[in-house]
Motif scaffolding. Structure first.
Motif, PDB file in Angstrom:
ATOM      1  N   ASN A  69       0.751  71.886  57.434  1.00 21.71           N
ATOM      2  CA  ASN A  69       1.244  72.351  56.154  1.00 21.71           C
ATOM      3  C   ASN A  69       2.605  72.983  56.429  1.00 21.71           C
ATOM      4  O   ASN A  69       2.695  73.932  57.207  1.00 21.71           O
ATOM      5  N   PRO A  70       3.689  72.461  55.834  1.00 18.90           N
ATOM      6  CA  PRO A  70       5.015  72.982  56.160  1.00 18.90           C
ATOM      7  C   PRO A  70       5.221  74.453  55.763  1.00 18.90           C
ATOM      8  O   PRO A  70       6.010  75.150  56.381  1.00 18.90           O
ATOM      9  N   ARG A  71       4.483  74.903  54.771  1.00 16.94           N
ATOM     10  CA  ARG A  71       4.645  76.284  54.320  1.00 16.94           C
ATOM     11  C   ARG A  71       3.909  77.259  55.230  1.00 16.94           C
ATOM     12  O   ARG A  71       4.456  78.272  55.636  1.00 16.94           O
ATOM     13  N   THR A  72       2.632  76.926  55.552  1.00 15.18           N
ATOM     14  CA  THR A  72       1.804  77.868  56.323  1.00 15.18           C
ATOM     15  C   THR A  72       1.756  77.530  57.806  1.00 15.18           C
ATOM     16  O   THR A  72       1.276  78.335  58.600  1.00 15.18           O
ATOM     17  N   LYS A  73       2.195  76.364  58.173  1.00 14.25           N
ATOM     18  CA  LYS A  73       2.151  75.866  59.555  1.00 14.25           C
ATOM     19  C   LYS A  73       0.716  75.708  60.067  1.00 14.25           C
ATOM     20  O   LYS A  73       0.479  75.611  61.256  1.00 14.25           O
ATOM     21  N   GLN A  74      -0.233  75.658  59.135  1.00 16.38           N
ATOM     22  CA  GLN A  74      -1.633  75.474  59.493  1.00 16.38           C
ATOM     23  C   GLN A  74      -1.961  73.985  59.567  1.00 16.38           C
ATOM     24  O   GLN A  74      -1.431  73.199  58.777  1.00 16.38           O
ATOM     25  N   PRO A  75      -2.861  73.582  60.487  1.00 11.86           N
ATOM     26  CA  PRO A  75      -3.271  72.178  60.544  1.00 11.86           C
ATOM     27  C   PRO A  75      -3.917  71.761  59.224  1.00 11.86           C
ATOM     28  O   PRO A  75      -4.615  72.544  58.579  1.00 11.86           O
ATOM     29  N   HIS A  76      -3.630  70.521  58.834  1.00  7.40           N
ATOM     30  CA  HIS A  76      -4.134  70.005  57.561  1.00  7.40           C
ATOM     31  C   HIS A  76      -4.475  68.537  57.751  1.00  7.40           C
ATOM     32  O   HIS A  76      -3.636  67.756  58.197  1.00  7.40           O
TER      33      HIS A  76
END
Length: 107
Positions: A69-76
């Motif tokens: 996720n480009p905003r949170t940098k969390q894997p998606h």
């Protein structure tokens, strides 16, 4: 860079009507709609659509994969999906990228 024009289906219909001749506006619209419907049907079946002198539309399966996720940098997770790829022909390539003419005089 200036804003580029996007050609719409309505404009394609108008061009077919103007350039083919002998067709009513309605017939030109039906012709263009039929062409795109046939292409969609073939691509939906996973078939290659080859337009000689123009290029190939190829359906490709993409596997499920992990992205960020480009905003949170969390894997998606990104779902598996089918995509259409266009590979232009050498003829279209040469039209889009004409060879440079050699200068007759070197300065």
């Amino acid at each position: 860079m200036s804003k580029e024009h996007t050609m719409t289906k309505a404009e394609i219909i108008d061009r077919v009507y103007d350039e083919v001749g002998g067709l009513s506006k309605k017939e030109a619209a039906e012709l263009v709609e039929s062409f795109f419907d046939i292409m969609k049907e073939e691509l939906a079946q996973g078939r290659l659509v080859k337009l000689s002198g123009y290029g190939n539309f190829i359906v490709r399966d993409k596997e499920r994969r992990m992205g960020l996720n480009p905003r949170t940098k969390q894997p998606h997770p990104i779902k598996a999906r089918r995509v259409v790829r266009f590979k232009y022909s050498q003829i279209l390539k040469s039209i889009l990228n004409p060879p440079e003419k050699a200068n007759s005089k070197q300065e």
